[in-house]
Structures are given as C-alpha cells and as structure tokens.
Write a protein that holds these residues in place. Structure first.
Motif, PDB file in Angstrom:
ATOM      1  N   PRO A 188       0.830  -1.209   0.000  1.00 29.79           N
ATOM      2  CA  PRO A 188       0.000   0.000   0.000  1.00 29.79           C
ATOM      3  C   PRO A 188       0.867   1.264   0.000  1.00 29.79           C
ATOM      4  O   PRO A 188       1.932   1.305   0.625  1.00 29.79           O
ATOM      5  CB  PRO A 188      -0.796  -0.109   1.299  1.00 29.79           C
ATOM      6  N   VAL A 189       0.403   2.295  -0.706  1.00 29.96           N
ATOM      7  CA  VAL A 189       1.137   3.553  -0.835  1.00 29.96           C
ATOM      8  C   VAL A 189       0.262   4.698  -0.337  1.00 29.96           C
ATOM      9  O   VAL A 189      -0.904   4.801  -0.710  1.00 29.96           O
ATOM     10  CB  VAL A 189       1.527   3.810  -2.305  1.00 29.96           C
ATOM     11  N   MET A 190       0.841   5.546   0.498  1.00 23.59           N
ATOM     12  CA  MET A 190       0.139   6.735   0.986  1.00 23.59           C
ATOM     13  C   MET A 190       0.546   7.912   0.103  1.00 23.59           C
ATOM     14  O   MET A 190       1.723   8.270   0.074  1.00 23.59           O
ATOM     15  CB  MET A 190       0.528   7.025   2.435  1.00 23.59           C
ATOM     16  N   LEU A 191      -0.392   8.516  -0.608  1.00 27.49           N
ATOM     17  CA  LEU A 191      -0.083   9.607  -1.533  1.00 27.49           C
ATOM     18  C   LEU A 191      -0.694  10.943  -1.097  1.00 27.49           C
ATOM     19  O   LEU A 191      -0.748  11.871  -1.889  1.00 27.49           O
ATOM     20  CB  LEU A 191      -0.574   9.250  -2.945  1.00 27.49           C
ATOM     21  N   GLU A 192      -1.100  11.043   0.170  1.00 31.73           N
ATOM     22  CA  GLU A 192      -1.740  12.275   0.640  1.00 31.73           C
ATOM     23  C   GLU A 192      -0.830  13.493   0.497  1.00 31.73           C
ATOM     24  O   GLU A 192      -1.294  14.604   0.340  1.00 31.73           O
ATOM     25  CB  GLU A 192      -2.202  12.138   2.095  1.00 31.73           C
ATOM     26  N   GLY A 193       0.480  13.309   0.558  1.00 31.17           N
ATOM     27  CA  GLY A 193       1.410  14.426   0.451  1.00 31.17           C
ATOM     28  C   GLY A 193       1.776  14.786  -0.972  1.00 31.17           C
ATOM     29  O   GLY A 193       2.682  15.582  -1.206  1.00 31.17           O
TER      30      GLY A 193
ATOM     31  N   THR B  25     -10.021  -1.183 -12.765  1.00 27.85           N
ATOM     32  CA  THR B  25     -11.395  -0.954 -13.200  1.00 27.85           C
ATOM     33  C   THR B  25     -11.436   0.216 -14.175  1.00 27.85           C
ATOM     34  O   THR B  25     -10.578   1.101 -14.147  1.00 27.85           O
ATOM     35  CB  THR B  25     -12.323  -0.631 -12.011  1.00 27.85           C
ATOM     36  N   GLU B  26     -12.454   0.217 -15.008  1.00 27.78           N
ATOM     37  CA  GLU B  26     -12.646   1.319 -15.956  1.00 27.78           C
ATOM     38  C   GLU B  26     -13.058   2.570 -15.183  1.00 27.78           C
ATOM     39  O   GLU B  26     -13.911   2.501 -14.291  1.00 27.78           O
ATOM     40  CB  GLU B  26     -13.742   0.947 -16.959  1.00 27.78           C
ATOM     41  N   PRO B  27     -12.439   3.724 -15.496  1.00 31.72           N
ATOM     42  CA  PRO B  27     -12.856   4.958 -14.819  1.00 31.72           C
ATOM     43  C   PRO B  27     -14.342   5.225 -15.076  1.00 31.72           C
ATOM     44  O   PRO B  27     -14.832   5.036 -16.182  1.00 31.72           O
ATOM     45  CB  PRO B  27     -11.979   6.029 -15.476  1.00 31.72           C
TER      46      PRO B  27
ATOM     47  N   LEU C  29      -5.872   8.371  -6.597  1.00 33.64           N
ATOM     48  CA  LEU C  29      -5.874   6.944  -6.905  1.00 33.64           C
ATOM     49  C   LEU C  29      -6.607   6.217  -5.792  1.00 33.64           C
ATOM     50  O   LEU C  29      -6.433   6.532  -4.613  1.00 33.64           O
ATOM     51  CB  LEU C  29      -4.451   6.410  -7.028  1.00 33.64           C
ATOM     52  N   ILE C  30      -7.423   5.251  -6.163  1.00 33.06           N
ATOM     53  CA  ILE C  30      -8.162   4.448  -5.198  1.00 33.06           C
ATOM     54  C   ILE C  30      -7.347   3.188  -4.920  1.00 33.06           C
ATOM     55  O   ILE C  30      -7.028   2.436  -5.846  1.00 33.06           O
ATOM     56  CB  ILE C  30      -9.555   4.087  -5.745  1.00 33.06           C
ATOM     57  N   ASN C  31      -6.978   2.983  -3.662  1.00 33.15           N
ATOM     58  CA  ASN C  31      -6.218   1.807  -3.232  1.00 33.15           C
ATOM     59  C   ASN C  31      -4.887   1.668  -4.005  1.00 33.15           C
ATOM     60  O   ASN C  31      -4.628   0.618  -4.598  1.00 33.15           O
ATOM     61  CB  ASN C  31      -7.086   0.549  -3.381  1.00 33.15           C
ATOM     62  N   PRO C  32      -4.034   2.704  -3.991  1.00 31.94           N
ATOM     63  CA  PRO C  32      -2.764   2.601  -4.731  1.00 31.94           C
ATOM     64  C   PRO C  32      -1.783   1.638  -4.062  1.00 31.94           C
ATOM     65  O   PRO C  32      -1.722   1.556  -2.834  1.00 31.94           O
ATOM     66  CB  PRO C  32      -2.228   4.038  -4.700  1.00 31.94           C
ATOM     67  N   ARG C  33      -1.034   0.897  -4.917  1.00 31.04           N
ATOM     68  CA  ARG C  33      -0.063  -0.077  -4.437  1.00 31.04           C
ATOM     69  C   ARG C  33       1.125  -0.105  -5.392  1.00 31.04           C
ATOM     70  O   ARG C  33       0.996   0.257  -6.550  1.00 31.04           O
ATOM     71  CB  ARG C  33      -0.689  -1.483  -4.391  1.00 31.04           C
ATOM     72  N   VAL C  34       2.257  -0.587  -4.907  1.00 33.37           N
ATOM     73  CA  VAL C  34       3.417  -0.815  -5.762  1.00 33.37           C
ATOM     74  C   VAL C  34       3.889  -2.253  -5.571  1.00 33.37           C
ATOM     75  O   VAL C  34       3.697  -2.843  -4.511  1.00 33.37           O
ATOM     76  CB  VAL C  34       4.601   0.155  -5.493  1.00 33.37           C
ATOM     77  N   SER C  35       4.486  -2.783  -6.627  1.00 34.22           N
ATOM     78  CA  SER C  35       5.100  -4.111  -6.584  1.00 34.22           C
ATOM     79  C   SER C  35       6.472  -4.015  -7.224  1.00 34.22           C
ATOM     80  O   SER C  35       6.646  -3.325  -8.234  1.00 34.22           O
ATOM     81  CB  SER C  35       4.256  -5.133  -7.352  1.00 34.22           C
TER      82      SER C  35
ATOM     83  N   ALA D 234       6.221  -1.412 -10.186  1.00 29.94           N
ATOM     84  CA  ALA D 234       5.002  -1.364 -10.985  1.00 29.94           C
ATOM     85  C   ALA D 234       3.903  -0.785 -10.101  1.00 29.94           C
ATOM     86  O   ALA D 234       3.678  -1.273  -8.991  1.00 29.94           O
ATOM     87  CB  ALA D 234       4.634  -2.766 -11.464  1.00 29.94           C
ATOM     88  N   TRP D 235       3.236   0.252 -10.595  1.00 28.20           N
ATOM     89  CA  TRP D 235       2.160   0.907  -9.852  1.00 28.20           C
ATOM     90  C   TRP D 235       0.825   0.322 -10.275  1.00 28.20           C
ATOM     91  O   TRP D 235       0.585   0.083 -11.451  1.00 28.20           O
ATOM     92  CB  TRP D 235       2.171   2.406 -10.136  1.00 28.20           C
ATOM     93  N   LYS D 236      -0.073   0.131  -9.308  1.00 28.18           N
ATOM     94  CA  LYS D 236      -1.404  -0.382  -9.570  1.00 28.18           C
ATOM     95  C   LYS D 236      -2.384   0.301  -8.622  1.00 28.18           C
ATOM     96  O   LYS D 236      -2.021   0.671  -7.509  1.00 28.18           O
ATOM     97  CB  LYS D 236      -1.422  -1.896  -9.349  1.00 28.18           C
ATOM     98  N   ALA D 237      -3.621   0.473  -9.075  1.00 24.65           N
ATOM     99  CA  ALA D 237      -4.685   1.027  -8.232  1.00 24.65           C
ATOM    100  C   ALA D 237      -6.000   0.384  -8.633  1.00 24.65           C
ATOM    101  O   ALA D 237      -6.161  -0.044  -9.780  1.00 24.65           O
ATOM    102  CB  ALA D 237      -4.761   2.546  -8.378  1.00 24.65           C
ATOM    103  N   THR D 238      -6.924   0.328  -7.702  1.00 20.23           N
ATOM    104  CA  THR D 238      -8.243  -0.204  -8.019  1.00 20.23           C
ATOM    105  C   THR D 238      -8.934   0.690  -9.027  1.00 20.23           C
ATOM    106  O   THR D 238      -9.609   0.211  -9.934  1.00 20.23           O
ATOM    107  CB  THR D 238      -9.089  -0.325  -6.741  1.00 20.23           C
TER     108      THR D 238
END
Length: 119
Positions: free
Chosen positions: A6-11, A74-76, A88-94, A109-113
C-alpha cells in the motif's frame, strides 16, 4: 518479491499527463497489440500522472516530482481529461525484476483499483 505494498499519496498532487486508456501488450507470435485483462477477463487500464510533492508548511517547494504510469483494475467511471488533478483508489506498488539481453532490470510497478477526480 514484494507485491501490492500500500502507498500513501496524501502528500502528493497527482496531475493527469495521459488520459486513461485500455492497457495493451504486443503478442509475440502475431505482432498485434491485445488488451491486457485480469484473471476473469476484465480489461485493465493505464493512466500516466505526474506525482508532485505538495508544498511544505512554510510554503517552500518540496521537489519536482516524477511521472508514473499506473495500471487501473477498473474502468474509470467518469471522464478524466489531461491536466486533471486526481486521486488513486487503493494505490499499491510491486517490485519487479527481469533479465533482458544479459542485463538484470528492475523497478516498481504501480497499480490502483481505480481513479477519481480530486475534491
């Protein structure tokens, strides 16, 4: 390997550089580009955003930021035009690692719901 961290992008302020589109991959046998899908066959999407750190509390710049490409699961559900500020909704990196021409390559690799307009 580390996956789906999980990635925190609030900043960060995320500005769209390339609107979401269906993610494609070149078929090695045919040379044609095909949509990338999840295990159930649903298409994946990709969006390019510029992630810029928000200004510091004293108003000074926090840095230049970077362009990231994010795979969306998911499709926007709304139009996301270039220049929009998004979340981004539920952003994550791998982490990924590959051998290519005798060289080891690696990265994130960045991914989000999904994605939505900010505010």
């Amino acid at each position: 390997m580390l996956r789906n961290i999980p990635v925190m992008l609030e900043g960060y302020r995320l500005m769209v550089l390339e609107e979401p589109e269906v993610k494609t991959r070149k078929n090695e046998k045919t040379g044609e580009f095909e949509p990338v899908t999840d295990f159930e066959g649903a298409p994946q999407y990709v969006i390019s955003v510029h992630a810029k750190p928000r200004k510091k509390a004293d108003g000074s710049s926090a840095g230049k930021g970077a362009e990231i490409k994010v795979t969306l699961e998911t499709e926007p559900h709304e139009e996301i035009p270039d220049g929009s500020i998004v979340e981004l909704i539920n952003p994550r990196v791998s982490h990924w690692e590959n051998e290519l021409g005798g060289r080891t390559m690696s990265g994130l690799a960045w991914k989000a719901t999904g994605v939505k307009l900010a505010g």
